[in-house]
Design an enzyme around this catalytic site. Sequence first.
Site, short mmCIF file in Angstrom:
data_model
loop_
_atom_site.label_atom_id
_atom_site.label_comp_id
_atom_site.label_asym_id
_atom_site.label_seq_id
_atom_site.Cartn_x
_atom_site.Cartn_y
_atom_site.Cartn_z
N GLU A 177 -77.09 -27.09 -0.59
CA GLU A 177 -76.74 -28.47 -1.00
C GLU A 177 -77.39 -28.88 -2.32
O GLU A 177 -78.53 -29.36 -2.33
CB GLU A 177 -77.15 -29.47 0.10
CG GLU A 177 -76.77 -30.90 -0.27
CD GLU A 177 -77.22 -31.96 0.72
OE1 GLU A 177 -78.03 -31.64 1.62
OE2 GLU A 177 -76.77 -33.10 0.60
N LYS A 219 -72.60 -27.47 0.40
CA LYS A 219 -72.56 -28.92 0.63
C LYS A 219 -72.63 -29.57 -0.75
O LYS A 219 -73.66 -29.50 -1.43
CB LYS A 219 -73.72 -29.35 1.52
CG LYS A 219 -73.70 -30.85 1.81
CD LYS A 219 -74.50 -31.20 3.06
CE LYS A 219 -74.61 -32.70 3.23
NZ LYS A 219 -75.07 -33.09 4.56
P1 13P Z 1 -75.29 -38.70 3.07
O1 13P Z 1 -73.93 -38.41 3.67
O2 13P Z 1 -75.91 -39.95 3.55
O3 13P Z 1 -75.29 -38.55 1.59
O4 13P Z 1 -76.26 -37.58 3.61
C1 13P Z 1 -75.85 -36.27 3.65
C2 13P Z 1 -77.02 -35.40 3.64
O5 13P Z 1 -77.22 -34.63 4.53
C3 13P Z 1 -77.94 -35.47 2.51
O6 13P Z 1 -78.75 -34.35 2.53
#
Ligand code: 13P
Length: 344
Positions: A177, A219
């Site tokens: 991510e 992600k």
């Molecule tokens: P949000 O959907 O609130 O952005 O969070 C996703 C997430 O896992 C951030 O690491």
Amino acid sequence: MSLLTLETTALALLTPGKGILAMDESMPTIGKRLHEAGVENTPGNRRAWRELLLTTPTLSEFISGAILYDETLNQSAHDGTPFPMLMNDCGIIPGIKVDAGAQQFAGHTNEKITEGLDHLRDRLEEYRSLGARFAKWRAVITIGPGLPSRACIEANAHALARYAALCQEAALVPIVEPEVLFDGDHSIERCYAVSRETLHTVFEQLHRMGIALSGMILKASMVLSGQGCAQQAPLEQVARETLRCLRNTVPAAVPGVAFLSGGQSDAAASQHLNAINVLARGMHAPWRLTFSYARALQHAPLQLWRGSAQNVERAQQLLLHRARLNAAASTGRYTPHMEQELAA
Ligand code: 13P
């Protein structure tokens, strides 16, 4: 490493018509969210909130997996069932956030580096023994005057790749991510340029580290105008720029992309995901494109719950409602009138 295990888990997480529930807020973040809902940040309240989420009836129709925080992986429902067991019983794959948070990046004002590689191999082994089948590591890239620096992108991409290699060694699917923050008044064009450079660098590092792309999930943040930008890009432009960015950077061997919501409203996160999928279908995009939302799934139910047992059922209905809408959006079948329908 068994590649088959990784690929099977990744594909199960990416089951068409389902997405991932991110409920892995660190202690400071969950504290902030609970405080906003008027709930005291105690271990009991954190446990009760996460039990509410995981015991929502029929949630697994729309949610394939949920990302937990260390504390939650070790907690149990009020009847003593450990959360990972409860999840397996209802068909939700347990995952775990394994980074130690984003810290100030030395020598770079207003930039962050995600920490947590020390002893990660041992922690992953423990998490696997507790039932986790996938993991998450979040890097943060900030857009601002002169930001992000090349150093910040490279250091975070390198850490993501080292994390991903350790996960695959431990037979855990890494969710990689690199979040490009929505904060700021930048244009969508600037977000595109930063997202493209970030993803390009991340995949270069993943390649160097020998990551099996078929056994991971990206992600990503959507390509959006900054939250404070006076000119907000319309849905179709967000979809077009997001897909253009992914097509220029993400190899087809990656089975799927699960977007974060990043501070968008609940409805905007559903609408954008839907627009992306509608456009992707026409382009024969190679990946599954779904959600891994925290705020855009939890915000409304948490505000309704407010720590009261009386509100549990209605809060669960709200969660299910939004999960259903996002599941529809993940196949391009969301319509605005669905916003009015509350799950039965
Ligand atoms: P949000 O959907 O609130 O952005 O969070 C996703 C997430 O896992 C951030 O690491």
